[in-house]
Design a protein around this motif. Sequence first.
Motif, mmCIF file in Angstrom:
data_model
loop_
_atom_site.group_PDB
_atom_site.id
_atom_site.type_symbol
_atom_site.label_atom_id
_atom_site.label_comp_id
_atom_site.label_asym_id
_atom_site.label_seq_id
_atom_site.Cartn_x
_atom_site.Cartn_y
_atom_site.Cartn_z
ATOM 1 N N LYS A 124 -26.373 -1.051 -33.425
ATOM 2 C CA LYS A 124 -26.632 0.373 -33.692
ATOM 3 C C LYS A 124 -27.854 0.547 -34.580
ATOM 4 O O LYS A 124 -28.726 1.384 -34.295
ATOM 5 C CB LYS A 124 -25.393 1.002 -34.345
ATOM 6 N N GLU A 148 -21.500 5.607 -32.886
ATOM 7 C CA GLU A 148 -20.984 4.835 -31.775
ATOM 8 C C GLU A 148 -19.695 5.418 -31.201
ATOM 9 O O GLU A 148 -19.498 5.444 -29.990
ATOM 10 C CB GLU A 148 -20.800 3.351 -32.140
ATOM 11 N N TYR A 194 -29.413 11.503 -26.375
ATOM 12 C CA TYR A 194 -28.131 11.298 -25.692
ATOM 13 C C TYR A 194 -27.662 12.594 -25.041
ATOM 14 O O TYR A 194 -27.306 12.623 -23.856
ATOM 15 C CB TYR A 194 -27.074 10.788 -26.666
ATOM 16 N N SER A 231 -31.959 10.485 -31.898
ATOM 17 C CA SER A 231 -31.202 9.708 -30.928
ATOM 18 C C SER A 231 -30.062 10.522 -30.317
ATOM 19 O O SER A 231 -29.796 10.431 -29.115
ATOM 20 C CB SER A 231 -30.650 8.436 -31.582
ATOM 21 N N SER A 234 -29.983 3.551 -22.746
ATOM 22 C CA SER A 234 -29.014 4.216 -23.609
ATOM 23 C C SER A 234 -28.396 3.188 -24.549
ATOM 24 O O SER A 234 -28.587 1.972 -24.378
ATOM 25 C CB SER A 234 -27.914 4.863 -22.768
ATOM 26 N N PHE A 235 -27.630 3.649 -25.528
ATOM 27 C CA PHE A 235 -26.992 2.709 -26.453
ATOM 28 C C PHE A 235 -26.012 1.794 -25.714
ATOM 29 O O PHE A 235 -25.965 0.583 -25.969
ATOM 30 C CB PHE A 235 -26.270 3.463 -27.572
ATOM 31 N N TYR A 270 -30.939 -0.284 -32.576
ATOM 32 C CA TYR A 270 -31.210 0.718 -31.533
ATOM 33 C C TYR A 270 -31.761 2.013 -32.126
ATOM 34 O O TYR A 270 -32.720 2.591 -31.608
ATOM 35 C CB TYR A 270 -29.936 0.997 -30.738
#
Length: 419
Positions: A195, A412, A337, A333, A166-167, A198
């Motif tokens: 970021k 973020e 999530y 993305s 994951s981030f 990723y």
Amino acid sequence: MIKDILNEQNRHWFNEKKEYVKREKFQILLKYLPLKQVITITGIRRCGKSTLAKMAINHLIENGTNPINILFINLEQPYFLEYQNDATFLDKIYEEYLKLANPTGKTYVIFDEIQFFDNWEVFIKSKYESSDIKFIVTGSNSSMLSSELATMLTGRSLNIHLDTFSFKEFLDYKNIDYSSELMQIKNKIQIARAKEEYLKWGGFYEVFGIEDKFTKKSLLISYARNIIYRDIVPRYNIRNSQTVEKLFFYLLNNATTILNYTTLSKTFELSDKTIKEYISYFEETFAMKRIDKYHTKPKERIKSVKKIYIKDNGFLQIAPKKAPNLGTLLENSIYNYLSSKTEDISYLKDTYEIDFYDEKTLFQVSYNIEDDKTKQRELRAFEHFKKENQKAKLITFDTNEEIKDIEIVSFERFIFNDD
């Protein structure tokens, strides 16, 4: 030969220890370890299933378990290939371990990539009932959770599904502190750079340490082909394996879009049924996922037109025709999530479209809303679907503001503050 493999794969018997990057799912594994149930760890190839299991080995040893009471065996080892149709060979491996290590008391047995052995669950069940063994098994195919397994191990297994990093885990890997708002502000530039990296390259751990783009892509291509030629083609006895590969890479170019089975059927000269089957194989190996158009009636959702998402952004970089645009990277993305939090994700569409809906919140994704037309289009979609007191979030690359009761939030901040 088996004894050599056991020695090679169980270096913890010789007090050799390796440290691993923190994974969020490790806390769940710790809760499951004291229980009798078999722990199954599922996830796409190279996402870190083996590493998670080895983290459990470290934990057990640190908390007093004798290292020789823990057996780890990777069943993809070439020596085992000729025995894949014989589940009794798993018993032979275990017996050889007992002779070699001579453990006393409770043992912990970790079978890595167990789906390569047919009827493995029969062996697990027989030992589960008669022995003091804690099993952890990992696999790269959702068939591990099939109805047959569920029936065989009813009440006897607990699953942990692991995605690529994951981030937040990526930031942990880079040692970037995001633990408080103060630290997020302090490390704003580092977080912003992470970021971008990723979103472009995704969460495969082995990709992180490679600087060269060509090498990154080569590794990701090898992952994709391993999924196709090791997890799909042999399992489903597919003859036209090259067509499966071409379909896989074609779909990478169509991430976040609506699937048109008729077009795919004509393009690949296959029936709709075969196209759907092949895509279901991509889903079973956790490489892709289709989502439904929302409807209050389950039958209508099943029949609805699907959108397709790729389970790691890195794969988008190996799409054959063109590099994905920034909006696609962000939307894909965000899907990954959200899907890590709940399986119940759909999209909304009639006059307008909402990217994601989880029965509580409307989620719209737009990379940049500086253009007023873009902003108004996204806001109108919310106005069209939003019910009173319903949450609505517009996720962007780097914009944070609030308009009426719609939260506009950067990638973020959405992840850091999501509850």
